[in-house]
Design a protein around this motif. Structure first.
Motif, PDB file in Angstrom:
ATOM      1  N   GLY A  13      35.464  26.002  25.859  1.00 30.33           N
ATOM      2  CA  GLY A  13      35.451  27.002  26.908  1.00 30.33           C
ATOM      3  C   GLY A  13      36.417  28.142  26.690  1.00 30.33           C
ATOM      4  O   GLY A  13      36.443  29.098  27.470  1.00 30.33           O
ATOM      5  N   GLY A  14      37.211  28.070  25.633  1.00 30.80           N
ATOM      6  CA  GLY A  14      38.209  29.096  25.374  1.00 30.80           C
ATOM      7  C   GLY A  14      37.662  30.275  24.590  1.00 30.80           C
ATOM      8  O   GLY A  14      36.471  30.332  24.258  1.00 30.80           O
ATOM      9  N   PHE A  15      38.539  31.205  24.281  1.00 31.86           N
ATOM     10  CA  PHE A  15      38.165  32.444  23.593  1.00 31.86           C
ATOM     11  C   PHE A  15      37.491  32.157  22.250  1.00 31.86           C
ATOM     12  O   PHE A  15      36.334  32.523  22.018  1.00 31.86           O
ATOM     13  N   THR A  16      38.189  31.457  21.357  1.00 30.10           N
ATOM     14  CA  THR A  16      37.611  31.130  20.061  1.00 30.10           C
ATOM     15  C   THR A  16      36.491  30.104  20.196  1.00 30.10           C
ATOM     16  O   THR A  16      35.470  30.182  19.508  1.00 30.10           O
ATOM     17  N   GLY A  17      36.672  29.140  21.096  1.00 29.55           N
ATOM     18  CA  GLY A  17      35.683  28.091  21.271  1.00 29.55           C
ATOM     19  C   GLY A  17      34.322  28.614  21.661  1.00 29.55           C
ATOM     20  O   GLY A  17      33.289  28.148  21.157  1.00 29.55           O
ATOM     21  N   HIS A  18      34.294  29.600  22.547  1.00 22.03           N
ATOM     22  CA  HIS A  18      33.018  30.177  22.974  1.00 22.03           C
ATOM     23  C   HIS A  18      32.295  30.821  21.793  1.00 22.03           C
ATOM     24  O   HIS A  18      31.089  30.627  21.596  1.00 22.03           O
ATOM     25  N   HIS A  19      33.043  31.591  20.982  1.00 21.35           N
ATOM     26  CA  HIS A  19      32.444  32.220  19.804  1.00 21.35           C
ATOM     27  C   HIS A  19      31.998  31.172  18.788  1.00 21.35           C
ATOM     28  O   HIS A  19      30.945  31.320  18.153  1.00 21.35           O
ATOM     29  N   ALA A  20      32.799  30.122  18.628  1.00 23.24           N
ATOM     30  CA  ALA A  20      32.467  29.076  17.661  1.00 23.24           C
ATOM     31  C   ALA A  20      31.181  28.355  18.054  1.00 23.24           C
ATOM     32  O   ALA A  20      30.305  28.111  17.212  1.00 23.24           O
ATOM     33  N   CYS A  21      31.046  28.014  19.327  1.00 28.42           N
ATOM     34  CA  CYS A  21      29.833  27.328  19.788  1.00 28.42           C
ATOM     35  C   CYS A  21      28.593  28.182  19.524  1.00 28.42           C
ATOM     36  O   CYS A  21      27.581  27.680  19.015  1.00 28.42           O
ATOM     37  N   ARG A  22      28.682  29.446  19.863  1.00 28.58           N
ATOM     38  CA  ARG A  22      27.533  30.340  19.674  1.00 28.58           C
ATOM     39  C   ARG A  22      27.197  30.470  18.175  1.00 28.58           C
ATOM     40  O   ARG A  22      26.027  30.420  17.780  1.00 28.58           O
ATOM     41  N   TYR A  23      28.238  30.616  17.350  1.00 31.27           N
ATOM     42  CA  TYR A  23      28.025  30.811  15.914  1.00 31.27           C
ATOM     43  C   TYR A  23      27.366  29.576  15.283  1.00 31.27           C
ATOM     44  O   TYR A  23      26.358  29.694  14.567  1.00 31.27           O
ATOM     45  N   PHE A  24      27.929  28.399  15.540  1.00 33.26           N
ATOM     46  CA  PHE A  24      27.391  27.189  14.905  1.00 33.26           C
ATOM     47  C   PHE A  24      26.000  26.864  15.427  1.00 33.26           C
ATOM     48  O   PHE A  24      25.153  26.350  14.677  1.00 33.26           O
ATOM     49  N   LEU A  25      25.740  27.164  16.689  1.00 28.67           N
ATOM     50  CA  LEU A  25      24.408  26.952  17.235  1.00 28.67           C
ATOM     51  C   LEU A  25      23.397  27.846  16.522  1.00 28.67           C
ATOM     52  O   LEU A  25      22.313  27.394  16.128  1.00 28.67           O
ATOM     53  N   GLU A  63      33.775   7.480  19.927  1.00 33.34           N
ATOM     54  CA  GLU A  63      32.936   6.304  19.689  1.00 33.34           C
ATOM     55  C   GLU A  63      31.471   6.626  19.992  1.00 33.34           C
ATOM     56  O   GLU A  63      30.567   6.200  19.263  1.00 33.34           O
ATOM     57  N   GLU A  64      31.227   7.410  21.042  1.00 31.74           N
ATOM     58  CA  GLU A  64      29.856   7.748  21.430  1.00 31.74           C
ATOM     59  C   GLU A  64      29.259   8.837  20.541  1.00 31.74           C
ATOM     60  O   GLU A  64      28.095   8.771  20.162  1.00 31.74           O
ATOM     61  N   GLU A  65      30.061   9.837  20.196  1.00 34.91           N
ATOM     62  CA  GLU A  65      29.535  10.998  19.477  1.00 34.91           C
ATOM     63  C   GLU A  65      29.379  10.770  17.977  1.00 34.91           C
ATOM     64  O   GLU A  65      28.419  11.263  17.377  1.00 34.91           O
ATOM     65  N   GLN A  66      30.340  10.092  17.361  1.00 39.10           N
ATOM     66  CA  GLN A  66      30.318   9.873  15.909  1.00 39.10           C
ATOM     67  C   GLN A  66      29.991  11.176  15.167  1.00 39.10           C
ATOM     68  O   GLN A  66      29.030  11.254  14.385  1.00 39.10           O
ATOM     69  N   PRO A  67      30.775  12.233  15.380  1.00 39.98           N
ATOM     70  CA  PRO A  67      30.433  13.535  14.794  1.00 39.98           C
ATOM     71  C   PRO A  67      30.636  13.569  13.284  1.00 39.98           C
ATOM     72  O   PRO A  67      31.504  12.877  12.738  1.00 39.98           O
ATOM     73  N   ASP A  68      29.843  14.393  12.617  1.00 36.54           N
ATOM     74  CA  ASP A  68      30.051  14.621  11.189  1.00 36.54           C
ATOM     75  C   ASP A  68      31.290  15.492  10.974  1.00 36.54           C
ATOM     76  O   ASP A  68      32.041  15.302  10.013  1.00 36.54           O
ATOM     77  N   PHE A  69      31.484  16.450  11.887  1.00 41.51           N
ATOM     78  CA  PHE A  69      32.582  17.407  11.771  1.00 41.51           C
ATOM     79  C   PHE A  69      33.228  17.604  13.143  1.00 41.51           C
ATOM     80  O   PHE A  69      32.550  17.492  14.171  1.00 41.51           O
ATOM     81  N   VAL A  70      34.513  17.928  13.120  1.00 41.87           N
ATOM     82  CA  VAL A  70      35.240  18.286  14.343  1.00 41.87           C
ATOM     83  C   VAL A  70      36.031  19.560  14.087  1.00 41.87           C
ATOM     84  O   VAL A  70      36.770  19.654  13.102  1.00 41.87           O
ATOM     85  N   LEU A  71      35.850  20.530  14.964  1.00 43.72           N
ATOM     86  CA  LEU A  71      36.659  21.748  14.942  1.00 43.72           C
ATOM     87  C   LEU A  71      37.575  21.684  16.155  1.00 43.72           C
ATOM     88  O   LEU A  71      37.122  21.832  17.297  1.00 43.72           O
ATOM     89  N   HIS A  72      38.858  21.445  15.902  1.00 48.50           N
ATOM     90  CA  HIS A  72      39.814  21.194  16.992  1.00 48.50           C
ATOM     91  C   HIS A  72      40.509  22.490  17.386  1.00 48.50           C
ATOM     92  O   HIS A  72      41.501  22.900  16.793  1.00 48.50           O
ATOM     93  N   LEU A  73      39.962  23.123  18.445  1.00 46.57           N
ATOM     94  CA  LEU A  73      40.492  24.387  18.948  1.00 46.57           C
ATOM     95  C   LEU A  73      41.262  24.224  20.245  1.00 46.57           C
ATOM     96  O   LEU A  73      41.934  25.159  20.689  1.00 46.57           O
ATOM     97  N   ALA A  74      41.152  23.071  20.870  1.00 48.37           N
ATOM     98  CA  ALA A  74      41.730  22.885  22.197  1.00 48.37           C
ATOM     99  C   ALA A  74      43.256  22.966  22.171  1.00 48.37           C
ATOM    100  O   ALA A  74      43.898  22.641  21.168  1.00 48.37           O
TER     101      ALA A  74
END
Length: 300
Positions: A13-25, A63-74
């Protein structure tokens, strides 16, 4: 077998996070946005509601998500707030990172993670001390990431970005300037811009360029390494003001006071990022113009 790689983006929900979500999507990734509370503007994404300072919640999420990648912006990125409540900054930047990495170590060890530091970190190896609690919290965050990669063989890469600017809600100085200018255009405030020392140098980098760098680090970065992400060019606040004056019809004056302890900042060159094939493409002028346009759309 997954059809497309999954990336979990904290601080969505943050400044970089919003751009990152849109870009990766847009790039075709399976995006999971991690926020503390639901955000309507992220409705097109998969959302995980998680308080990263709650160890149990973090463990369950990984445990639920088991992501391939994590981008830690929080985290919290306010120097002023860190003075008012240093414990909150420590919890948001240090403990959340520790809980996240430990949950990944236990539940999803092969996940590749990029942890984001700050240009305001200090170097303990040079016997330096932090200038504020925020600097301490970000430095410790990066040390935890580096140590967890070393001790536990985790796939962790660290990034140290320069000063990020661009369209969207941000507490950065360029967004503050753009917001004030647009308010002047709307005739809702006096036409005086109040700033600290105009000679202060910063390496300004558009957030959309840095998100591209983060994708490269997630897929190609060397585990255990810290990458500086910057334009390699510094400019002063005076330069920023002069650029803004060419992007608006409003005539304004600037009043300044020299900030205590203000100093020139060395540009982050980012040669290692260039070696991976990344270069910034958005100019300072374009970024400032887009920032102004953002506030023109959102300030009535």
């Amino acid at each position: 077998m997954k059809e497309k790689p999954s990336v979990l983006i904290t601080g969505a929900g943050g400044f970089t996070g919003h751009h990152a979500c849109r870009y990766f999507l847009e790039k075709g990734w399976d995006v999971r946005a991690v926020v503390r509370k639901n955000r309507p503007q992220l409705s097109e994404l998969g959302i995980s509601i998680c308080d990263l300072t709650d160890k149990h919640q973090v463990k369950v999420m990984i445990e639920e998500e088991q992501p391939d990648f994590v981008l830690h912006l929080a985290g919290l990125n306010s120097v002023a707030s860190s003075w008012k409540n240093p414990i909150t900054s420590i919890e948001a930047n240090i403990l959340s990172t520790l809980y996240l990495l430990e949950a990944i170590r236990i539940e999803s060890h092969q996940t590749r993670i990029v942890v984001i530091g700050s240009a305001l970190q200090y170097d303990p190896a040079l016997s330096q001390l932090p200038e504020h609690p925020y600097s301490f919290s970000k430095t410790m965050q990066m040390q935890i990431a580096e140590i967890w990669a070393h001790l536990f063989g985790m796939n962790i890469i660290m990034a140290k970005p320069s000063n990020l600017i661009g369209p969207g809600p941000s507490n950065g100085v360029c967004s503050i300037i753009a917001s004030k200018i647009v308010q002047m255009e709307r005739k809702s405030v006096d036409r005086t811009l109040y700033l600290n020392d105009l000679s202060i140098q910063r390496d300004f980098l558009d957030v959309r360029d840095v998100v591209k760098a983060y994708e490269i680090l997630l897929t190609c970065g060397e585990v255990g390494k810290t990458y500086e992400v910057g334009s390699g060019k510094s400019c002063s606040l005076q330069d920023v003001v002069q650029q803004v004056k060419t992007l608006t019809d409003v005539q304004f004056t600037v009043e300044t006071k020299k900030a205590k302890g203000s100093h020139a900042e060395v540009a982050i060159k980012g040669q290692d990022m260039i070696a991976l094939g990344w270069t910034p493409t958005i100019s300072l002028r374009s970024s400032l113009n887009d920032t102004l346009e953002h506030f023109r759309k959102h300030i009535s």
